[in-house]
Design an enzyme around this catalytic site. Sequence first.
Site, PDB file in Angstrom:
ATOM      1  N   ARG A 147       0.851  -1.188   0.000  1.00 47.90           N
ATOM      2  CA  ARG A 147       0.000   0.000   0.000  1.00 47.90           C
ATOM      3  C   ARG A 147       0.886   1.237   0.000  1.00 47.90           C
ATOM      4  O   ARG A 147       1.805   1.335   0.810  1.00 47.90           O
ATOM      5  CB  ARG A 147      -0.907   0.012   1.234  1.00 47.90           C
ATOM      6  CG  ARG A 147      -1.974   1.088   1.190  1.00 47.90           C
ATOM      7  CD  ARG A 147      -2.699   1.226   2.512  1.00 47.90           C
ATOM      8  NE  ARG A 147      -1.910   1.972   3.487  1.00 47.90           N
ATOM      9  CZ  ARG A 147      -2.396   2.528   4.604  1.00 47.90           C
ATOM     10  NH1 ARG A 147      -3.674   2.406   4.896  1.00 47.90           N
ATOM     11  NH2 ARG A 147      -1.613   3.182   5.433  1.00 47.90           N
ATOM     12  N   TYR A 159      -2.477  11.500   7.268  1.00 48.64           N
ATOM     13  CA  TYR A 159      -2.559  10.192   7.902  1.00 48.64           C
ATOM     14  C   TYR A 159      -1.735   9.143   7.140  1.00 48.64           C
ATOM     15  O   TYR A 159      -1.780   9.075   5.911  1.00 48.64           O
ATOM     16  CB  TYR A 159      -4.012   9.716   7.960  1.00 48.64           C
ATOM     17  CG  TYR A 159      -4.142   8.275   8.335  1.00 48.64           C
ATOM     18  CD1 TYR A 159      -3.911   7.859   9.642  1.00 48.64           C
ATOM     19  CD2 TYR A 159      -4.440   7.309   7.391  1.00 48.64           C
ATOM     20  CE1 TYR A 159      -3.994   6.535   9.993  1.00 48.64           C
ATOM     21  CE2 TYR A 159      -4.530   5.975   7.730  1.00 48.64           C
ATOM     22  CZ  TYR A 159      -4.305   5.596   9.038  1.00 48.64           C
ATOM     23  OH  TYR A 159      -4.378   4.286   9.377  1.00 48.64           O
ATOM     24  N   ASP A 215      -5.038   3.950  -0.286  1.00 51.52           N
ATOM     25  CA  ASP A 215      -6.155   4.173   0.627  1.00 51.52           C
ATOM     26  C   ASP A 215      -6.513   5.654   0.619  1.00 51.52           C
ATOM     27  O   ASP A 215      -5.719   6.491   1.051  1.00 51.52           O
ATOM     28  CB  ASP A 215      -5.732   3.723   2.041  1.00 51.52           C
ATOM     29  CG  ASP A 215      -6.878   3.719   3.029  1.00 51.52           C
ATOM     30  OD1 ASP A 215      -7.964   4.242   2.692  1.00 51.52           O
ATOM     31  OD2 ASP A 215      -6.680   3.189   4.147  1.00 51.52           O
ATOM     32  N   HIS A 217      -9.033   6.817   2.299  1.00 55.91           N
ATOM     33  CA  HIS A 217      -9.446   7.052   3.684  1.00 55.91           C
ATOM     34  C   HIS A 217     -10.707   7.914   3.803  1.00 55.91           C
ATOM     35  O   HIS A 217     -10.767   8.848   4.606  1.00 55.91           O
ATOM     36  CB  HIS A 217      -8.284   7.656   4.483  1.00 55.91           C
ATOM     37  CG  HIS A 217      -8.085   6.962   5.790  1.00 55.91           C
ATOM     38  ND1 HIS A 217      -8.547   7.452   6.977  1.00 55.91           N
ATOM     39  CD2 HIS A 217      -7.494   5.784   6.077  1.00 55.91           C
ATOM     40  CE1 HIS A 217      -8.256   6.607   7.954  1.00 55.91           C
ATOM     41  NE2 HIS A 217      -7.613   5.590   7.436  1.00 55.91           N
ATOM     42  N   GLU A 241      -8.859   2.058  -2.068  1.00 55.09           N
ATOM     43  CA  GLU A 241      -9.571   1.700  -0.838  1.00 55.09           C
ATOM     44  C   GLU A 241     -10.314   2.894  -0.255  1.00 55.09           C
ATOM     45  O   GLU A 241      -9.797   4.015  -0.249  1.00 55.09           O
ATOM     46  CB  GLU A 241      -8.520   1.185   0.156  1.00 55.09           C
ATOM     47  CG  GLU A 241      -9.046   0.906   1.551  1.00 55.09           C
ATOM     48  CD  GLU A 241      -7.912   0.428   2.462  1.00 55.09           C
ATOM     49  OE1 GLU A 241      -6.838   0.078   1.943  1.00 55.09           O
ATOM     50  OE2 GLU A 241      -8.104   0.418   3.687  1.00 55.09           O
ATOM     51  N   GLU A 267     -13.791  -1.327   6.163  1.00 46.97           N
ATOM     52  CA  GLU A 267     -13.098  -1.586   7.432  1.00 46.97           C
ATOM     53  C   GLU A 267     -13.830  -1.012   8.635  1.00 46.97           C
ATOM     54  O   GLU A 267     -13.610  -1.454   9.757  1.00 46.97           O
ATOM     55  CB  GLU A 267     -11.648  -1.066   7.378  1.00 46.97           C
ATOM     56  CG  GLU A 267     -11.531   0.436   7.305  1.00 46.97           C
ATOM     57  CD  GLU A 267     -10.077   0.881   7.089  1.00 46.97           C
ATOM     58  OE1 GLU A 267      -9.408   0.299   6.222  1.00 46.97           O
ATOM     59  OE2 GLU A 267      -9.624   1.785   7.790  1.00 46.97           O
ATOM     60  N   ARG A 288     -13.768  -5.390   3.279  1.00 51.01           N
ATOM     61  CA  ARG A 288     -12.611  -5.141   4.117  1.00 51.01           C
ATOM     62  C   ARG A 288     -12.863  -5.310   5.616  1.00 51.01           C
ATOM     63  O   ARG A 288     -12.047  -4.866   6.429  1.00 51.01           O
ATOM     64  CB  ARG A 288     -12.142  -3.695   3.872  1.00 51.01           C
ATOM     65  CG  ARG A 288     -11.639  -3.422   2.478  1.00 51.01           C
ATOM     66  CD  ARG A 288     -10.236  -2.859   2.532  1.00 51.01           C
ATOM     67  NE  ARG A 288      -9.373  -3.732   3.248  1.00 51.01           N
ATOM     68  CZ  ARG A 288      -8.469  -3.341   4.157  1.00 51.01           C
ATOM     69  NH1 ARG A 288      -8.288  -2.091   4.443  1.00 51.01           N
ATOM     70  NH2 ARG A 288      -7.715  -4.233   4.764  1.00 51.01           N
ATOM     71  N   GLU A 344      -4.389  -7.614   4.954  1.00 52.37           N
ATOM     72  CA  GLU A 344      -3.547  -6.511   5.430  1.00 52.37           C
ATOM     73  C   GLU A 344      -2.757  -6.985   6.654  1.00 52.37           C
ATOM     74  O   GLU A 344      -3.311  -7.614   7.554  1.00 52.37           O
ATOM     75  CB  GLU A 344      -4.420  -5.308   5.804  1.00 52.37           C
ATOM     76  CG  GLU A 344      -3.631  -4.076   6.208  1.00 52.37           C
ATOM     77  CD  GLU A 344      -4.540  -2.894   6.540  1.00 52.37           C
ATOM     78  OE1 GLU A 344      -5.703  -3.116   6.943  1.00 52.37           O
ATOM     79  OE2 GLU A 344      -4.085  -1.748   6.390  1.00 52.37           O
ATOM     80  N   TRP A 407     -12.177  11.444   8.009  1.00 54.21           N
ATOM     81  CA  TRP A 407     -10.836  11.023   8.399  1.00 54.21           C
ATOM     82  C   TRP A 407     -10.520   9.599   8.030  1.00 54.21           C
ATOM     83  O   TRP A 407     -11.244   8.796   7.703  1.00 54.21           O
ATOM     84  CB  TRP A 407     -10.687  11.142   9.927  1.00 54.21           C
ATOM     85  CG  TRP A 407      -9.303  10.817  10.330  1.00 54.21           C
ATOM     86  CD1 TRP A 407      -8.223  11.635  10.258  1.00 54.21           C
ATOM     87  CD2 TRP A 407      -8.832   9.568  10.834  1.00 54.21           C
ATOM     88  NE1 TRP A 407      -7.111  10.977  10.677  1.00 54.21           N
ATOM     89  CE2 TRP A 407      -7.446   9.716  11.038  1.00 54.21           C
ATOM     90  CE3 TRP A 407      -9.443   8.345  11.117  1.00 54.21           C
ATOM     91  CZ2 TRP A 407      -6.664   8.679  11.534  1.00 54.21           C
ATOM     92  CZ3 TRP A 407      -8.681   7.321  11.604  1.00 54.21           C
ATOM     93  CH2 TRP A 407      -7.294   7.490  11.807  1.00 54.21           C
TER      94      TRP A 407
END
Length: 407
Positions: A147, A159, A215, A217, A241, A267, A288, A344, A407
């Site tokens: 990633r 992040y 990602d 996010h 992602e 996730e 995920r 992951e 976030w």
Amino acid sequence: MKIVDAQVVVTSPGRNFVTLKITTDEGVTGLGDATLNGRELAVVSYLRDHVAPLLIGTDPHRIEDTWQYLYRGAYWRRGPVTMAAIAAVDVALWDIKAKVAGLPLYQLLGGASRERVRAYGHAGGWDLPSLFDSIRARRAEGYQAIRVQTGVPGLEKVYGVHRDAALARENATRLDQRPSPVVEDWDTAGYLRHIPRVFEAVREEFGPELPLLHDAHHRLTPIQAARLGEELEPYDLFWLEDCTPAENQEGLRLVRRHTRTPLAIGEIFTTVFDYQTLVGEQLIDYVRSAVTHFGGVTPLRKLFDYAAQYQIKSAIHGPEDISPVGMAAAIHLDLAIHNFGIQEFSGHTALTDEVFRHAYTFTDGHLHPGEEPGIGVELDEDLAAAHPYRPAYLPVNRLLDGTVHDW
Ligand SMILES: [Mg+2]
């Protein structure tokens, strides 16, 4: 066989972990991970005050019945606190059942569908040279899928990216040791201009074959995500992602119409209901969710079976704040299901691996759960007690004008 004890252990060997330990009248113990990063003590109370008393005297072999009792019986269902608590019970009971059978958990889930499971690791750098160094470091560790996250010109903190590359790995293990949230900043326009150039450079440096992931996010709107997915197509990503906050499941229809870049989402989802549109309309390619936040092995197996009807694959969330208990459960499931995609895996600090001694191994970029009966994790309770809970938060994100952002 009866459950005679259910204890919650909170420990912080570098970051906070919440573990449920269930003991039977025959002395068999099972472990479950209930870690909810940044909100740990809410799950501790849910388990200690509301769930553990209900377990005493019940039959640990009745996993499905116990799951339904805790999910439906509470009336208040879904949500990360509830589902992390139920997950810990579910995994602890699977651990007990597999120990009693004398088999590693994956054997009870149907046995191995593959020899080992491919993992992906995290590389990040503020600029291209530090990013390239980070990718080389992950490859040297054996990772065969990576990633890629990077800084954005004009921003101070992003992040998953560290300005000091030498501290990047160490910082990853200390992310939650903060008494209040760190504020990061965000500029979507600058990000959208920058990221395709980053992947162009990475492909030039590392060639066409290395599987690359990214990602976003949850930070983009559907039309922004559609643009990014389309502009990344020449660089052949394994996936993009969390391109949007996917509570708006219908928004993925718009993304899907514009790009063939594979999409991975879920996730922070806690039940199958968060996926009904995404899976049923084939709007994503990878689901995920984590064992730890989705209610355990029992419902996650059902989600993967549902996704399999649409050729959608698994990609279990596995950051450092999934404890080795949650990670072990995930690897058993990965090995057993047919529609495994990728896992992951960032590993943990050496101290964390001492507190949670585990049978799973990471070799040549691949994981294997090992052959210990159960999930294959033993908790060193004395060492855990020597590293007590520390208040901790994840960061928050603001736009350059100060507006709170996803976030
Ligand atoms: Mg993610």
